[in-house]
Scaffold this motif. Structure first.
Motif, mmCIF file in Angstrom:
data_model
loop_
_atom_site.group_PDB
_atom_site.id
_atom_site.type_symbol
_atom_site.label_atom_id
_atom_site.label_comp_id
_atom_site.label_asym_id
_atom_site.label_seq_id
_atom_site.Cartn_x
_atom_site.Cartn_y
_atom_site.Cartn_z
ATOM 1 N N GLN A 85 0.833 -1.207 0.000
ATOM 2 C CA GLN A 85 0.000 0.000 0.000
ATOM 3 C C GLN A 85 0.862 1.249 0.000
ATOM 4 O O GLN A 85 0.585 2.216 -0.717
ATOM 5 C CB GLN A 85 -0.937 -0.009 1.227
ATOM 6 C CG GLN A 85 -2.091 -0.982 1.131
ATOM 7 C CD GLN A 85 -3.169 -0.499 0.170
ATOM 8 O OE1 GLN A 85 -3.153 0.637 -0.291
ATOM 9 N NE2 GLN A 85 -4.113 -1.371 -0.154
ATOM 10 N N ASN A 86 1.921 1.236 0.801
ATOM 11 C CA ASN A 86 2.790 2.408 0.888
ATOM 12 C C ASN A 86 3.489 2.676 -0.442
ATOM 13 O O ASN A 86 3.620 3.828 -0.875
ATOM 14 C CB ASN A 86 3.827 2.202 1.994
ATOM 15 C CG ASN A 86 4.642 3.444 2.261
ATOM 16 O OD1 ASN A 86 4.102 4.525 2.473
ATOM 17 N ND2 ASN A 86 5.965 3.302 2.240
ATOM 18 N N GLU B 263 0.975 4.148 -2.855
ATOM 19 C CA GLU B 263 0.685 5.537 -2.475
ATOM 20 C C GLU B 263 1.805 6.464 -2.927
ATOM 21 O O GLU B 263 1.552 7.560 -3.442
ATOM 22 C CB GLU B 263 0.499 5.609 -0.965
ATOM 23 C CG GLU B 263 0.086 6.978 -0.459
ATOM 24 C CD GLU B 263 -0.140 7.006 1.039
ATOM 25 O OE1 GLU B 263 -0.131 8.108 1.605
ATOM 26 O OE2 GLU B 263 -0.321 5.930 1.631
ATOM 27 N N ASP C 49 1.676 9.545 -5.789
ATOM 28 C CA ASP C 49 2.206 10.880 -5.480
ATOM 29 C C ASP C 49 3.282 11.288 -6.483
ATOM 30 O O ASP C 49 3.305 12.436 -6.949
ATOM 31 C CB ASP C 49 2.761 10.880 -4.054
ATOM 32 C CG ASP C 49 3.328 12.230 -3.659
ATOM 33 O OD1 ASP C 49 2.539 13.162 -3.400
ATOM 34 O OD2 ASP C 49 4.571 12.361 -3.607
ATOM 35 N N GLN D 86 -4.116 0.177 -5.860
ATOM 36 C CA GLN D 86 -4.120 0.364 -4.412
ATOM 37 C C GLN D 86 -5.434 -0.135 -3.802
ATOM 38 O O GLN D 86 -5.435 -0.743 -2.725
ATOM 39 C CB GLN D 86 -3.907 1.852 -4.095
ATOM 40 C CG GLN D 86 -3.573 2.152 -2.648
ATOM 41 C CD GLN D 86 -3.275 3.631 -2.447
ATOM 42 O OE1 GLN D 86 -3.378 4.435 -3.362
ATOM 43 N NE2 GLN D 86 -2.906 3.992 -1.227
ATOM 44 N N HIS E 232 -11.222 8.277 -6.209
ATOM 45 C CA HIS E 232 -9.823 8.669 -5.993
ATOM 46 C C HIS E 232 -9.342 9.447 -7.216
ATOM 47 O O HIS E 232 -8.539 8.956 -8.012
ATOM 48 C CB HIS E 232 -8.942 7.443 -5.754
ATOM 49 C CG HIS E 232 -9.309 6.651 -4.553
ATOM 50 N ND1 HIS E 232 -10.371 5.772 -4.532
ATOM 51 C CD2 HIS E 232 -8.762 6.620 -3.303
ATOM 52 C CE1 HIS E 232 -10.465 5.215 -3.345
ATOM 53 N NE2 HIS E 232 -9.512 5.715 -2.582
#
Length: 685
Positions: free
Chosen positions: A241-242, A245, A249, A296, A480
């Motif tokens: 997940q990180n 993410e 970004d 995600q 999202h």
């Protein structure tokens, strides 16, 4: 002697660190990493393309000049060979642009690869002589005292050619970009060129662009900041997940930098930085961010539950829609001639793939979930109706939910549509040699295709001629939404390398000064005979014409630059008065400068040359032969390639267009950004 030499080196290094802050280094260009090998291959290809373009330009010139038929036949034959070589080199460069495996995360993954941008290559630039000459001529200072600062600037530029693929690399590129703002205001007057030639290679065509224009350097660094963000995004681990993410970004920030480049530098001299190409790149980065956002959401697993599948259906349809828009933009003029063929095909494949997933999810809803007495009938009807812009003729959402036959027929129609999209994606993938060699892409597409076929085979065997329902299109929707993230350059703190020259609001390339004059006088009855005002540096005002300082040549409006041999350009009024008082009964000796009248800005030609290239954008300085051209010929006026539009300045006036200093006006103590003192004309040359 050894101790003295080592102390001298330590003092010099301390002075260097005081001026430049923490030293920054790029990656080792000789390191045998996959990414460095690609960049080295890109540099070699750029040189080969340059030679081929020069040969083609020479052959075309000879073809225009000769009237001998035999010579023309030989030249035409040579041109065919050169054009063939150029096409081969272009294909090799395209192969580097689609070498996406090198940039992906090293962890094993079962995801379609993401596309990064390669860094623009450049030649080395020697700032030493032009800057030293300008310091001596314009600022009347000993240029040898600024050798360390010039070396720091050149070291930083060299490091920016091989930035590390992380936040430290981004910060280093932004630091150099901000330093260029200081350098532009310090050393690049609007009335003439500095004789520094900047050469950057087009990321897609490999053709070099050569200009005596610092704005080319700034635009290219911005492009590389965006490209580095894309490489960071592709490097993220998409199994966590990180990692996803961070990838979202990074692609949003890449889109923000490229969009900022498009809006700020309105006339760029190479295809990869043209407004049309940047518009496509921004859309592609946002599409990849949307794809990572979908991954995600699906990473924990997609539950086979009615409302979860409805949500994922619309999310997948959204990804398919944004990739379809990117594919449409890539097929438009003038972009389609220079966009890598494999990129446009990969975007088309992703569009078909995610559309197929959306239809597969709807089919799963209809085939696996029959309406039960415990289910919320109204909610399911509302959710199903929101998937479509319209229902097939003769069908209603509630009827489909209740009627088992209609559910199955509509579900099989969606499965057939999914299979069609999957087969189209596999077909397009097979047409592109570069994409056929990406194993993970083939595996993902094949697995999704087999899953849809298996689902279709699991349905009851019946005559499909009785269930030919037109498959409705699925409405895309996302919770999202991805957007561009505007770059925040102010978060990176940099110190002007040439800080010792004085406050930028006064000591800039646009202000012309007399050479420093020494004033030596005695105070009469404790009175100076003049007053001081302003911030740094302080200015003479209310000068008594009869005082001894005036008789020594002091003038109203002069700036004090040193007192007793001590530099005081950055000192305020109180600090300068303290230095006067510390002299005591001795004569006061200080240096002043006077502002000269600044002439109106005279724009000169942009030093860009075009030889044998298309007329859309002039691309390259292939040979510095301009001096040999007959001076009597008048060249048609052309717009500058890099202009700072009035509209864009108004949009970003808070950070990019600070007020410039005017000769004779009082100076307020204000710290200006490196973008201060920009030309007030509509274009910068």
């Amino acid at each position: 002697l050894k101790e003295g030499g080592s102390r001298g080196k330590e003092e010099k290094q301390k002075k260097k660190n005081d001026n430049s802050g923490t030293e920054t280094f790029g990656c080792n260009p000789l390191a045998e990493t996959g990414r460095s090998k690609l960049q080295n291959q890109r540099a070699v290809l750029n040189q080969q393309i340059l030679r081929a373009v020069r040969m083609r330009a020479g052959a075309e010139n000879l073809l225009r000049a000769t009237t001998n038929n035999k010579v023309r036949e030989q030249v035409l034959l040579e041109l065919s060979f050169v054009n063939s070589d150029l096409q081969i080199l272009k294909e090799e460069l395209e192969g580097l642009n689609i070498s996406v495996e090198v940039y992906q995360n090293t962890e094993e993954t079962f995801s379609i690869p993401l596309v990064p941008l390669g860094l623009k290559e450049t030649k080395e630039v020697d700032f030493t002589l032009p800057l030293k000459d300008f310091i001596l001529e314009h600022y009347s200072e000993d240029s040898s005292e600024y050798e360390d600062e010039i070396a720091d600037l050149m070291d930083l530029r060299q490091a920016c050619r091989t930035p590390s693929r992380d936040e430290a690399g981004i910060e280093m590129l932004i630091s150099y970009f901000l330093q260029l703002g200081y350098v532009e205001n310090r050393f690049f007057p609007p009335t003439r060129h500095m004789g520094i030639l900047f050469t950057w290679y087009d990321s897609f065509t490999g053709v070099p662009v050569c200009q005596q224009n610092l704005l080319l350097e700034k635009a290219s660094i911005l492009f590389n900041i965006g490209a580095l963000y894309t490489q960071i995004g592709t490097r993220c681990n998409r199994q966590t997940q990180n990692g996803l993410e961070n990838a979202v970004d990074a692609f949003q920030r890449a889109a923000g930098v490229l969009n900022y480049l498009k809006e700020t530098f309105t006339h760029t001299p190479s295809y990869d930085m043209s407004p049309a190409m940047l518009n496509v790149l921004v859309k592609m980065m946002l599409a990849q961010a949307q794809e990572c956002a979908f991954e995600q959401m699906s990473l924990p697993g997609i539950r086979n539950e009615f409302f979860t599948l409805v949500k994922m259906t619309q999310e997948a349809a959204k990804v398919g829609e944004v990739y379809m828009m990117v594919n449409t933009a890539m097929t438009q003029e003038p972009v389609k001639e220079n966009i890598p063929y494999s990129w446009s095909k990969l975007v088309q494949i992703k569009s078909d793939h995610y559309k197929a997933l959306a239809h597969y999810f709807v089919a799963t809803i209809l085939c696996d979930h029959e309406l039960q007495s415990s289910d919320d009938e109204d909610q399911q009807e509302k959710a199903l109706s929101q998937l479509y812009d319209y229902m097939p003729e003769g069908l209603m959402a509630l009827t489909v939910l209740k009627d088992k036959v209609q559910r199955k027929q509509l579900g099989k129609a969606h499965l057939r549509k999914a299979v069609v999209y999957h087969e189209e994606a596999l077909r397009v993938c097979g047409l592109c040699k570069k994409l056929r060699n990406i194993d993970v892409l083939q595996e993902v597409l094949t697995a999704a295709h087999k899953r849809s076929l298996l689902k279709y085979a699991q349905q009851e065997k019946e005559d499909d001629f009785l269930s030919l329902i037109q498959t409705p299109d699925i409405l895309p929707k996302t919770e999202h939404k991805v957007e561009t993230i505007t770059p925040q350059f102010s978060k990176v703190k940099v110190k002007d390398f040439f800080h010792r020259l004085g406050p930028l609001s006064v000591f800039s390339a646009k202000q012309r000064w007399t050479a420093p004059r020494t004033i030596r006088f005695h105070c009469e009855a404790g009175e100076l005979g003049f007053s001081l005002k302003g911030g740094s540096p302080v200015q003479i005002y209310c000068l008594d014409p009869a005082c001894s300082a005036a008789s020594m040549g002091l003038k109203e409006g002069d700036y004090i630059v040193s007192v007793g041999g001590v530099d005081c350009k950055w000192l305020g009024v109180n600090e300068v008065l303290e230095k006067f008082k510390s002299v005591g009964e001795q004569p006061i000796e200080f240096e002043v400068i006077s502002c000269q009248d600044t002439t109106a800005s005279m724009h000169s030609k942009s030093a860009t040359y075009s030889v044998g290239m298309q007329k859309t954008y002039s691309l390259i300085c292939l040979a510095m032969e301009e001096d040999k051209i007959d001076q009597t010929k008048k060249a048609p006026l052309k717009l500058p390639f890099l202009s700072w539009g009035t509209k864009n300045r108004q949009k970003a006036a808070s950070t990019l267009c600070l007020p410039s200093a005017v000769a004779g006006s009082s100076q307020t103590k204000k710290k200006l950004s490196p973008f201060a003192l920009l030309n007030t004309e509509s274009s910068l040359y």
